[in-house]
Scaffold this motif. Structure first.
Motif, PDB file in Angstrom:
ATOM      1  N   TYR A 245     -10.440 -41.086 -17.447  1.00 15.89           N
ATOM      2  CA  TYR A 245      -9.564 -40.837 -18.589  1.00 15.89           C
ATOM      3  C   TYR A 245     -10.406 -40.212 -19.685  1.00 15.89           C
ATOM      4  O   TYR A 245     -11.633 -40.213 -19.599  1.00 15.89           O
ATOM      5  CB  TYR A 245      -8.900 -42.127 -19.081  1.00 15.89           C
ATOM      6  CG  TYR A 245      -9.844 -43.148 -19.674  1.00 15.89           C
ATOM      7  CD1 TYR A 245     -10.570 -44.011 -18.853  1.00 15.89           C
ATOM      8  CD2 TYR A 245     -10.020 -43.248 -21.047  1.00 15.89           C
ATOM      9  CE1 TYR A 245     -11.439 -44.941 -19.400  1.00 15.89           C
ATOM     10  CE2 TYR A 245     -10.888 -44.186 -21.599  1.00 15.89           C
ATOM     11  CZ  TYR A 245     -11.589 -45.029 -20.755  1.00 15.89           C
ATOM     12  OH  TYR A 245     -12.465 -45.943 -21.297  1.00 15.89           O
ATOM     13  N   HIS A 246      -9.744 -39.683 -20.687  1.00 13.13           N
ATOM     14  CA  HIS A 246     -10.517 -39.189 -21.813  1.00 13.13           C
ATOM     15  C   HIS A 246      -9.859 -39.584 -23.121  1.00 13.13           C
ATOM     16  O   HIS A 246      -8.700 -39.992 -23.156  1.00 13.13           O
ATOM     17  CB  HIS A 246     -10.730 -37.678 -21.740  1.00 13.13           C
ATOM     18  CG  HIS A 246      -9.504 -36.856 -21.988  1.00 13.13           C
ATOM     19  ND1 HIS A 246      -8.795 -36.270 -20.974  1.00 13.13           N
ATOM     20  CD2 HIS A 246      -8.880 -36.513 -23.122  1.00 13.13           C
ATOM     21  CE1 HIS A 246      -7.778 -35.601 -21.487  1.00 13.13           C
ATOM     22  NE2 HIS A 246      -7.802 -35.739 -22.795  1.00 13.13           N
ATOM     23  N   SER A 247     -10.646 -39.486 -24.156  1.00 13.63           N
ATOM     24  CA  SER A 247     -10.189 -39.850 -25.489  1.00 13.63           C
ATOM     25  C   SER A 247     -10.661 -38.756 -26.428  1.00 13.63           C
ATOM     26  O   SER A 247     -11.850 -38.514 -26.561  1.00 13.63           O
ATOM     27  CB  SER A 247     -10.802 -41.195 -25.849  1.00 13.63           C
ATOM     28  OG  SER A 247     -10.900 -41.317 -27.243  1.00 13.63           O
ATOM     29  N   HIS A 248      -9.704 -38.057 -27.002  1.00 16.20           N
ATOM     30  CA  HIS A 248     -10.043 -36.957 -27.901  1.00 16.20           C
ATOM     31  C   HIS A 248      -9.323 -37.205 -29.216  1.00 16.20           C
ATOM     32  O   HIS A 248      -8.096 -37.116 -29.284  1.00 16.20           O
ATOM     33  CB  HIS A 248      -9.580 -35.632 -27.269  1.00 16.20           C
ATOM     34  CG  HIS A 248     -10.046 -34.412 -28.016  1.00 16.20           C
ATOM     35  ND1 HIS A 248      -9.809 -33.142 -27.569  1.00 16.20           N
ATOM     36  CD2 HIS A 248     -10.736 -34.269 -29.167  1.00 16.20           C
ATOM     37  CE1 HIS A 248     -10.326 -32.262 -28.411  1.00 16.20           C
ATOM     38  NE2 HIS A 248     -10.893 -32.924 -29.392  1.00 16.20           N
ATOM     39  N   LYS A 249     -10.096 -37.575 -30.230  1.00 13.66           N
ATOM     40  CA  LYS A 249      -9.482 -37.939 -31.506  1.00 13.66           C
ATOM     41  C   LYS A 249     -10.133 -37.142 -32.621  1.00 13.66           C
ATOM     42  O   LYS A 249     -11.354 -37.054 -32.707  1.00 13.66           O
ATOM     43  CB  LYS A 249      -9.670 -39.427 -31.772  1.00 13.66           C
ATOM     44  CG  LYS A 249      -9.096 -40.291 -30.655  1.00 13.66           C
ATOM     45  CD  LYS A 249      -8.786 -41.686 -31.112  1.00 13.66           C
ATOM     46  CE  LYS A 249      -8.129 -42.476 -30.013  1.00 13.66           C
ATOM     47  NZ  LYS A 249      -9.089 -42.844 -28.940  1.00 13.66           N
TER      48      LYS A 249
END
Lengths: 149, 149
Positions: free
Chosen positions: B131-135
């Motif tokens: 998964y990825h998290s781009h904030k």
DNA sequence: ATATGTGCAAAACGTTTGCAATTGG
DNA sequence: CCAATTGCAAACGTTTTGCACATAT
């Protein structure tokens, strides 16, 4: 490697700007902390200092890390592990991260085209960016193999 | 809106697959939790259930949230606030987030070209994404104005 | 019958804070 | 002198856990 004179100038001016003191104790600790490569928890940093016989209590280390992060000499990362990991920011280019959930290896990447796309998104929503965090969690080549043995 | 039959089928099969029980209590709580829009802390979810007279202790809520996140019915987010925020994942398309540090508004965005670039990076390093998290953290149009009044 | 779920209180964990003593400019 | 820093221990907020009891299949 130790911190260069040019980098010390930056550190001094950031601390002055903020009105924080650069005590002898802090200078010694900063010398160590900003020489570290990689990503380290507050706890690890307390240990590093202890091993180098640099006296600084846990509370004071936390206070120093928080200043360093605030003035952008360190970057605080969250890798879904309920604690922050700090990375030296001075003298390094911006990058994002791949994180292997198998062996916890952290790999840096950067992509100009992603940065450009981000700018488009910011414009679209009328946002001003202060910082961003782009992390891809997965398996590195080694752990990928191991999972299927 | 309530959870559709089709979505319940997904939930049931995920719990079976994992070998976790779908007790009456859990079904009632899930019905509420997976109907929530937006991003909510464990504490907020405990409160929501309490207000709806759904009996479930704090510990049990935490245990349920952790199962729901594990089987991808919820997504756990970190917005640099020392607690996780959960977001319904079933029946929603993937997206990333803009977060306003002024008013804490969360805006969703998605960009095919960023996703394509990510795939290139994964290929380059031989990673498999889980998964990825781009904030992107910054100021929304309103808070941007307020800062300069 | 046996695995799993539940509630409670206590513990765990990283982090922050109040305070008295110390230091720096 | 005054303001900022330090160390200690205690507090903090979120999350996890040990255990006895209850429930599901």
């Amino acid at each position: 490697m130790p911190i260069s004179n040019k980098e010390w100038d930056i550190i001094v001016s950031k601390f002055n700007e903020k009105g924080s003191m650069l005590t002898k104790q802090r200078r010694t600790a900063i010398d160590e902390i900003l020489s570290l490569d990689g990503h380290h928890s507050a706890d690890e940093i307390v240990d590093v200092l202890k091993k180098k016989k640099i006296q600084m209590s846990r509370a004071t280390v936390y206070r120093l890390l928080s200043i360093l992060a605030e003035v952008n000499l360190l970057e605080a990362h969250d890798f879904d592990m309920n604690k922050k990991l700090y990375e030296r920011k001075v003298g390094k280019f911006h990058h994002d991260h791949l994180y292997c959930i198998g062996c916890r290896t952290i790999i840096e990447f950067s992509s100009e085209s992603i940065e450009r796309e981000q700018d488009k998104i910011l414009k679209k929503f009328g946002f001003i960016e202060i910082y961003h965090s782009h992390k891809i969690f997965g398996l590195c080549p080694d752990c990928k193999k191991k999972k299927f043995i």
